[in-house]
Design an enzyme around this catalytic site. Structure first.
Site: not given
Length: 422
Positions: A240, A278-279, A315, A347
């Site tokens: 995190g 991860g990020r 995101r 759209c």
């Protein structure tokens, strides 16, 4: 730090001009840097160098491309998976089962069985019903399931509400107040081996204090569980740690600082340490490359309409997330800049990446890059509006390869079938 820099006026991934990738692969396209992925993994290795007994389990959900997993696995990474599909990806990438941790609140019995048969390091168990189901599955195939219970410490991670996981109202984990009771139950179940404690409080944390609070509670719980007779030898601390999505803002804490918090809070327990970044490994290792379709003058504002859309990078629409958007061709200092709302062709009014972005005068056909798109970009993409999934490219120094091709419309349409009565 990443390896996306301007060279001779062109934004490059390592030594490959993004203009070349756009020309040969087309846009939109995700582009990843081997050097950046490698560096970010090694920074976490350095952060835990004070203890040789550790494993960095990359969170596969951040970017699950098999080539990315192969790269990290070859560097020594374990894998944190949340589905049997991610487990299969990790094994296909050559990661052995004893380096794979299975997390997630909704593991099915079939997933449990396949992971036990294929080899698994541990299950991070999130509820009592899951614990009972895992015991039944393990006994039915004559295996023993190593487990850590995921404990919810009720700590506010001070992050976006949709990616906070450690508060009492979140769906994750077992309340810390009931942890000793559930561990006692686990110790009586056949087919279950208690190996550790698991905790994960959220994603994109930019403050180390929530970690310090949570890990302090984990240390106290570990001592209590050991006094209860449990052999707690492994601590899974989750992941995190945030990344700098805005280059003009203060940077989040560094992995080396995070590693020091771990050392100060749980380093004296003699446990093997697992973390699940991860990020922080993949985020700044990738960009989304896109082409301007139209420059549109609206009422009181100008729009840049791109060939990338919310189905490619969701995101901003889902979280209100920010990505720096930059031109691929470098403009001279002092070039006049204009304000644009940067949008896609889907759209939906929600198909808006950013409003009021200051960019040099952009023309149709020019390329832009979304920075920090290596995590939760391609993995969350879809074929909404029957738009093909975006291809992925991996760069290594002066070479690149397509690691997920763009499907043709025929390939997309032939996956569906008409019923016989038509």
């Amino acid at each position: 730090m990443d390896h996306f820099n301007y060279k001779d006026g062109v934004l490059c991934a390592e030594d490959v001009p993004l203009t070349l990738i756009a020309q040969e692969v087309g846009t939109p396209v995700f582009v990843y840097s081997t050097a950046t992925l490698t560096r970010h993994f090694r920074v976490f290795q350095e952060a835990l160098s004070w203890t040789p007994d550790h494993l960095i389990c990359y969170a596969v959900k951040a970017n699950s491309n098999i080539a990315v997993l192969k790269l990290l696995g070859d560097l020594g990474a374990g894998m944190d998976v949340v589905s049997i599909g991610e487990y299969a990806r990790a094994r296909t990438a050559g990661v052995p089962g004893d380096r794979i941790v299975f997390s997630g609140v909704g593991k099915t019995r079939d997933e449990m069985r396949l992971a036990l048969e294929g080899g698994i390091r541990q299950f991070n168990v999130e509820s009592e019903p899951e614990l009972l189901a895992l015991s039944e599955v393990a006994v039915s195939i004559e295996r023993v399931a190593p487990i850590a219970l995921r404990v919810n410490p009720d700590v506010d991670a001070k992050t976006h509400e949709k990616i906070a996981t450690g508060k009492s109202e979140n769906k994750f984990g077992i309340p810390i107040a009931r942890a000793r009771e559930v561990y006692a139950q686990a110790a009586t179940l056949p087919g279950i081996e208690i190996v550790g404690v698991d905790m994960h409080i959220g994603s994109q944390l930019t403050d180390l204090d929530p970690y310090r609070q949570a890990y302090g509670k984990m240390a106290d719980l570990t001592r209590a569980l050991r006094s209860d007779g449990h052999d707690i030898r492994r601590l899974d601390l989750g992941g995190g740690l945030g990344i700098p999505y805005r280059r003009d803002n203060n940077a989040p804490p560094l992995p080396i600082e995070y590693g020091q918090v771990i050392r100060e809070t749980v380093g004296d327990l003699g446990c093997e340490i697992e973390i699940e970044p991860g990020r922080n490994i993949a985020g700044n290792a990738g960009v989304l490359l896109s082409t301007v379709i139209y420059r549109k003058h609206g009422e009181g504002r100008d729009f840049l309409i791109l060939d990338a859309a919310m189905n490619d990078l969701i995101r901003p629409a889902m979280y209100g997330a920010h990505h720096d958007i930059v031109p691929v061709m470098e403009h001279a200092p002092g070039t006049e800049r204009s304000s644009f709302d940067v949008v896609g062709p889907v759209c939906e009014t929600g198909d808006t990446f950013a409003k009021g972005v200051e960019l040099p005068g952009m023309a149709e056909g020019e390329l832009v890059a979304f920075r920090s798109a290596g995590a939760y970009g391609a993995v969350m993409s879809s074929e909404y509006n029957t738009r093909p999934l975006v291809p992925e490219v991996l760069v290594d120094r002066d070479r690149f390869a397509v690691i997920r091709p763009r499907p043709s419309l025929d390939e997309m349409l032939t996956r569906e079938a008409l019923p016989d009565w038509f």
